[in-house]
Design a protein around this motif. Structure first.
Motif, PDB file in Angstrom:
ATOM      1  N   SER A 142       0.866  -1.173   0.000  1.00 52.40           N
ATOM      2  CA  SER A 142       0.000   0.000   0.000  1.00 52.40           C
ATOM      3  C   SER A 142       0.904   1.225   0.000  1.00 52.40           C
ATOM      4  CB  SER A 142      -0.947  -0.016   1.187  1.00 52.40           C
ATOM      5  OG  SER A 142      -0.255  -0.390   2.351  1.00 52.40           O
ATOM      6  N   THR A 143       1.660   1.345  -1.070  1.00 56.77           N
ATOM      7  CA  THR A 143       2.658   2.393  -1.325  1.00 56.77           C
ATOM      8  C   THR A 143       3.771   2.395  -0.275  1.00 56.77           C
ATOM      9  OG1 THR A 143       1.657   4.253  -0.117  1.00 56.77           O
ATOM     10  CG2 THR A 143       0.887   3.884  -2.367  1.00 56.77           C
ATOM     11  N   ASN A 144       3.998   1.262   0.399  1.00 56.46           N
ATOM     12  CA  ASN A 144       5.030   1.253   1.444  1.00 56.46           C
ATOM     13  C   ASN A 144       6.373   0.685   0.997  1.00 56.46           C
ATOM     14  OD1 ASN A 144       3.342  -0.991   1.294  1.00 56.46           O
ATOM     15  ND2 ASN A 144       3.957  -1.756   3.281  1.00 56.46           N
ATOM     16  N   PHE A 145       6.399  -0.092  -0.103  1.00 56.45           N
ATOM     17  CA  PHE A 145       7.675  -0.642  -0.578  1.00 56.45           C
ATOM     18  C   PHE A 145       8.221   0.211  -1.717  1.00 56.45           C
ATOM     19  CE2 PHE A 145       5.578  -4.987   0.278  1.00 56.45           C
ATOM     20  CZ  PHE A 145       5.959  -4.965   1.598  1.00 56.45           C
ATOM     21  N   THR A 146       9.544   0.315  -1.796  1.00 58.98           N
ATOM     22  CA  THR A 146      10.161   0.960  -2.951  1.00 58.98           C
ATOM     23  C   THR A 146      11.427   0.219  -3.349  1.00 58.98           C
ATOM     24  OG1 THR A 146       9.416   3.101  -2.155  1.00 58.98           O
ATOM     25  CG2 THR A 146      11.070   3.130  -3.877  1.00 58.98           C
ATOM     26  N   VAL A 147      11.631   0.050  -4.641  1.00 59.71           N
ATOM     27  CA  VAL A 147      12.920  -0.430  -5.140  1.00 59.71           C
ATOM     28  C   VAL A 147      13.445   0.568  -6.168  1.00 59.71           C
ATOM     29  CG1 VAL A 147      12.668  -2.906  -4.766  1.00 59.71           C
ATOM     30  CG2 VAL A 147      11.745  -1.893  -6.835  1.00 59.71           C
ATOM     31  N   VAL A 148      14.746   0.820  -6.122  1.00 62.16           N
ATOM     32  CA  VAL A 148      15.376   1.730  -7.066  1.00 62.16           C
ATOM     33  C   VAL A 148      16.637   1.052  -7.603  1.00 62.16           C
ATOM     34  CG1 VAL A 148      16.491   3.977  -7.380  1.00 62.16           C
ATOM     35  CG2 VAL A 148      14.497   3.774  -5.876  1.00 62.16           C
ATOM     36  N   THR A 149      16.758   0.999  -8.922  1.00 57.98           N
ATOM     37  CA  THR A 149      17.940   0.395  -9.539  1.00 57.98           C
ATOM     38  C   THR A 149      18.510   1.398 -10.541  1.00 57.98           C
ATOM     39  OG1 THR A 149      16.794  -1.723  -9.391  1.00 57.98           O
ATOM     40  CG2 THR A 149      18.806  -1.675 -10.709  1.00 57.98           C
ATOM     41  N   VAL A 150      19.810   1.642 -10.465  1.00 57.05           N
ATOM     42  CA  VAL A 150      20.452   2.576 -11.387  1.00 57.05           C
ATOM     43  C   VAL A 150      21.333   1.790 -12.342  1.00 57.05           C
ATOM     44  CG1 VAL A 150      21.956   4.584 -11.602  1.00 57.05           C
ATOM     45  CG2 VAL A 150      20.451   4.372  -9.614  1.00 57.05           C
ATOM     46  N   LEU A 151      21.086   1.941 -13.630  1.00 56.28           N
ATOM     47  CA  LEU A 151      21.908   1.288 -14.647  1.00 56.28           C
ATOM     48  C   LEU A 151      22.727   2.347 -15.383  1.00 56.28           C
ATOM     49  CD1 LEU A 151      19.318  -1.210 -16.238  1.00 56.28           C
ATOM     50  CD2 LEU A 151      20.876  -1.612 -14.340  1.00 56.28           C
ATOM     51  N   GLY A 152      23.876   1.929 -15.901  1.00 56.47           N
ATOM     52  CA  GLY A 152      24.720   2.881 -16.608  1.00 56.47           C
ATOM     53  C   GLY A 152      25.478   2.236 -17.749  1.00 56.47           C
ATOM     54  N   ASP A 153      26.179   3.061 -18.541  1.00 50.64           N
ATOM     55  CA  ASP A 153      26.902   2.525 -19.699  1.00 50.64           C
ATOM     56  C   ASP A 153      28.324   2.089 -19.349  1.00 50.64           C
ATOM     57  OD1 ASP A 153      27.902   5.046 -19.274  1.00 50.64           O
ATOM     58  OD2 ASP A 153      28.060   5.552 -21.406  1.00 50.64           O
ATOM     59  N   THR A 154      28.727   2.284 -18.076  1.00 50.86           N
ATOM     60  CA  THR A 154      30.059   1.828 -17.652  1.00 50.86           C
ATOM     61  C   THR A 154      29.910   1.051 -16.344  1.00 50.86           C
ATOM     62  OG1 THR A 154      30.347   3.944 -16.541  1.00 50.86           O
ATOM     63  CG2 THR A 154      31.413   3.707 -18.696  1.00 50.86           C
ATOM     64  N   PRO A 155      30.845   0.128 -16.059  1.00 55.34           N
ATOM     65  CA  PRO A 155      30.738  -0.660 -14.826  1.00 55.34           C
ATOM     66  C   PRO A 155      30.857   0.194 -13.579  1.00 55.34           C
ATOM     67  CG  PRO A 155      32.463  -1.522 -16.268  1.00 55.34           C
ATOM     68  CD  PRO A 155      32.011  -0.250 -16.866  1.00 55.34           C
ATOM     69  N   ARG A 156      30.347  -0.320 -12.479  1.00 52.40           N
ATOM     70  CA  ARG A 156      30.376   0.418 -11.219  1.00 52.40           C
ATOM     71  C   ARG A 156      31.808   0.576 -10.713  1.00 52.40           C
ATOM     72  NH1 ARG A 156      29.491  -1.522  -5.587  1.00 52.40           N
ATOM     73  NH2 ARG A 156      29.440   0.412  -4.400  1.00 52.40           N
ATOM     74  N   LEU A 157      32.538  -0.534 -10.698  1.00 53.60           N
ATOM     75  CA  LEU A 157      33.923  -0.483 -10.228  1.00 53.60           C
ATOM     76  C   LEU A 157      34.833  -0.425 -11.447  1.00 53.60           C
ATOM     77  CD1 LEU A 157      33.741  -3.346  -7.570  1.00 53.60           C
ATOM     78  CD2 LEU A 157      33.444  -0.903  -7.166  1.00 53.60           C
ATOM     79  N   ARG A 158      35.657   0.614 -11.526  1.00 51.14           N
ATOM     80  CA  ARG A 158      36.575   0.729 -12.659  1.00 51.14           C
ATOM     81  C   ARG A 158      37.928   0.161 -12.254  1.00 51.14           C
ATOM     82  NH1 ARG A 158      34.732   5.555 -15.691  1.00 51.14           N
ATOM     83  NH2 ARG A 158      32.514   5.601 -15.224  1.00 51.14           N
ATOM     84  N   ARG A 159      38.571  -0.452 -13.219  1.00 46.46           N
ATOM     85  CA  ARG A 159      39.891  -1.005 -12.930  1.00 46.46           C
ATOM     86  C   ARG A 159      40.943   0.067 -13.126  1.00 46.46           C
ATOM     87  NH1 ARG A 159      38.107  -6.262 -13.808  1.00 46.46           N
ATOM     88  NH2 ARG A 159      37.409  -6.772 -11.726  1.00 46.46           N
TER      89      ARG A 159
END
Lengths: 418, 301
Positions: A401-418
């Motif tokens: 009842s509008t109490n849950f939220t999920v948020v996912t962020v996608l991008g064109d480069t990996p999260r951890l860069r080498r």
């Protein structure tokens, strides 16, 4: 420790009234499309995550009797059910399965088949939620009339949302005409998305406001034309480790993810007009967004997010959540809408796919948000591809009842860069 | 799904480095509804549910008969499982069905539901809840001196009822192999100190012995006859009494994990297996144990 994860394949069924398939066939249609899109074979899949709204369509634990049709036997499988956020939670589960280092390639599936239990079947599930709340009220001795009003009058989801919309309008100063604009944008965007349910090419706000049926109010300020359909459909994504993702042409990397629940919203629902909590506030969404952006290294979402897929079965929710995802200032999303910023070719396109307002197969809906963000980054969204370089995209879902939220962020480069 | 699968999700989040501590809760209040009626909704809706002759108990009875016929297992051997588990349960304050001094005759004379499934060779309908706290290695040392380490996990889903070999728990076998490999276990029967398994029916425990590699295929009954799985013998299985003694459906597998943790911490009181260090816990979901998950847990002491 975190390791890089990417979405490398997306599969969706045509959503709508699907009397041509049963649940098992519908799920496998999406699953096979995702596997083929990622150029894999079913034996390459290490694990599966799946979910829908339990009991909807009159079926339970569909993964047990339909698993043979999408290659589940012999594989670890997790079922997730978190109401409207199910699809988003399933996608996040698959992401964690890979990020944990335990699996390399994971198939995530969200689905719903409302038409199997006739149209009211979908809302029967919600009626059960309402009934459970009613019994809770009997125990707790809260004013009964309020519960009957929202439960019996307009159905659970629309009932909650009507109050939420009115509260938001009061707080921000937007009007019903802005809800018409969101609905028209959604229906016309959906016309460009071959998998969407309610498609209305070049729909204008006036088309909805002046329509003899859709223009009528179901529960003020929501018109019939503002309310999502009950769709049949399934969607799936393939999530893979960096090693596998490197071979993909343009993978959509997972940059950040978070889930947050604010159970006080349960009280807002019951007490409606005289709420304990204003259900248009949605603080938990802001918390989830801040966590996900921090993880993604996004400091200024207003500038850095290129496209957003927001879970908006009702039009005011696109406005509320775009503010809570920090894409606009508090109470200002409708101004950006008025100026066309959130159109497909605008500065910050929101729901170029048409969103949940045009297609709502509940278990699939929040999964589609992640899938659509991935498609935008991969450049494979077809007719509804936004005409700009997409570096970061945010996928959102709300449930319960509008109490849950999920948020996912996608991008064109990996999260951890080498 | 069983709470044991939720533990898997918690582990994924902790291993991903995004979370440090997870609370896993599972509960079922079986007394408020008939779980066997509800479980019909987990059958395939296109054929099995329409025909309406099968439910979870009937399917288990078919499985039991097939297994007993194939490997010449007697009803007495099934009853012996119930006697072992329910005697253990009599000493477990958390168990639901506690029958001190239970005998083979009592089990064999209990009400017959679907031949050979009787009241005392199937799990009771229980109310119950269970919770565990998981933590990353760093946090675990901050919070406790007595952590229990998860050394291995394995999970696998079998084919649906009609499409699988019902006389063998192939999914559980695959799950166990994965867990053993992760934990570096080669000889499970010799290396494990105690096992807590989710046997909804007495015959399932015998099949579980085989799938977990405690004995050869078809020798589950013989292993039971040898008494090696009794509380004070070689490899005690279900010192808590198992699912036959309490079955709050989705909590049952999580309870196995908790009981295994209590064993390796030396906190199981009258059901304690002396010197238990390495434990196995098993959870299942679906008709005829279709989807399985196995944990290997090691105590710090």
């Amino acid at each position: 420790m975190w390791r890089n994860v990417a979405v490398i394949g997306v599969g969706q069924t045509k959503h709508g009234r699907r009397r041509d398939v049963n649940v098992a066939e519908m799920i496998s249609e999406a699953a096979w499309r995702a596997i083929e899109d990622a150029e894999l074979a079913p034996e390459d899949i290490d694990a599966i995550a799946i979910g829908n709204m339990q009991g909807f369509g009159g079926v339970c634990q569909a993964e047990l009797w339909s698993g043979d049709m999408f290659g589940a036997p012999g594989k670890p499988l997790l079922r997730i059910a978190t109401g409207g956020t199910t699809g988003g939670s399933v996608a996040q589960c698959a992401i964690y399965q890979v990020a944990s280092g335990l699996f390399d390639v994971v198939l995530a599936i969200g689905f719903e088949k409302h038409s199997d239990s006739k149209e009211p079947g979908a809302t029967m599930g919600l009626a059960h939620v309402g009934l459970a709340n009613l019994f809770h009220l009997l125990e707790c001795g809260v004013d009964m009339r309020t519960s009957f009003a929202w439960g019996g009058g307009v159905g659970a989801a629309a009932g909650v949302s009507a109050y939420q919309a009115a509260n938001y309008m009061h707080r921000s100063g937007c009007g019903v005409e802005h809800l018409d604009m969101v609905a028209a944008k959604s229906r016309s965007n959906a016309a460009k998305n071959e998998y969407a349910h309610l498609q209305w090419p070049n729909c204008t706000p006036d088309d909805i406001a002046n329509h003899p049926r859709y223009g009528k109010f179901a529960a003020y300020p929501l018109r019939f034309g503002h309310i999502c359909p009950a769709s049949d459909g399934a969607s799936a994504i393939i999530v893979a480790s960096e090693e596998f993702a490197r071979s993909a042409e343009r993978p959509a990397w997972v940059r950040g993810l978070a889930a947050c629940a604010d159970e006080e919203n349960q009280m807002a629902e019951n007490a409606q007009g005289v709420a304990v909590v204003d259900s248009s506030e949605q603080i938990q969404c802001k918390v989830a967004a801040l966590k996900a952006y921090r993880m993604a290294g996004i400091k200024n979402p207003k500038k850095e997010i290129d496209v957003a897929e927001i879970y908006q079965p009702f039009p005011h929710q696109e406005l509320i959540y775009s503010e809570r995802l920090l894409l606009f200032d508090d109470g200002k999303a409708w101004i950006a809408l008025e100026e066309g910023e959130t159109q497909i070719d605008g500065r910050l396109p929101i729901d170029p796919s048409g969103g949940v307002l045009s297609t709502n197969a509940i278990g699939s809906s929040a999964m589609q948000r992640v899938a659509e963000c991935a498609l935008q980054i991969m450049g494979k969204a077809g007719e509804h591809q936004v005409p700009k370089d997409v570096k970061n995209a945010v996928a959102h879902g709300w449930g319960g009842s509008t109490n849950f939220t999920v948020v996912t962020v996608l991008g064109d480069t990996p999260r951890l860069r080498r | 799904m069983d709470g044991a699968f939720a533990v898997f999700y918690g582990i994924l989040k902790i291993l991903s480095g995004t979370h440090d501590i997870a609370l896993i809760v599972a509960n079922t209040q079986g007394s408020t509804f008939n779980p066997h009626q509800v479980s019909v909704y987990t059958l395939d809706p296109l054929f099995d549910r329409q025909v309406g002759v099968i439910n979870d108990v009937a399917a288990a009875a078919i499985q039991a008969k097939m297994y007993m016929n194939k490997y010449d297992v007697s009803e007495e051997e099934l009853a012996a499982v119930s006697v072992k588990n329910l005697s253990n349960a009599a000493k477990n304050p958390y168990a639901h069905r506690r029958i001190p001094g239970i005998t083979l005759e009592e089990v064999l004379e209990s009400k017959l539901y679907y031949d050979p499934v009787r009241e005392l060779t199937m799990s009771p309908i229980s109310d119950g809840a269970c919770a565990v706290v998981l933590a990353s290695e760093k946090k675990a040392w901050e919070l406790t001196d007595n952590p229990v380490w998860i050394e291995g996990i394995g999970s696998s889903q079998d084919s649906y009822l009609r499409d699988r070999n019902l006389t063998k728990l192939e999914g559980l076998e695959a799950a166990a192999k994965r867990a053993y490999r992760m934990a570096g276990i080669r000889e499970p029967f010799a290396e494990l100190d105690v096992a807590e398994v989710s046997e909804r029916y007495a015959h399932e425990e015998l099949m579980i012995y085989e799938a977990l590699g405690f004995c050869e295929e078809g020798r589950g009954g013989a292993l039971m006859d040898s008494c090696a799985t009794y509380l004070d013998d070689q490899l005690p299985v279900n010192p808590s009494g198992g699912a036959l003694s309490a079955d709050p459906i989705t909590a049952t597998g999580l309870i196995r994990i908790v009981e295994a943790v209590m064993q390796v911490r030396g906190e199981a009181n009258r059901n304690q297996v002396s010197g238990a260090q390495l434990a196995l816990a098993h959870g299942q979901t679906g008709i005829c144990a279709q989807s399985n998950i196995v944990y290997i847990l090691r105590g710090e002491a």
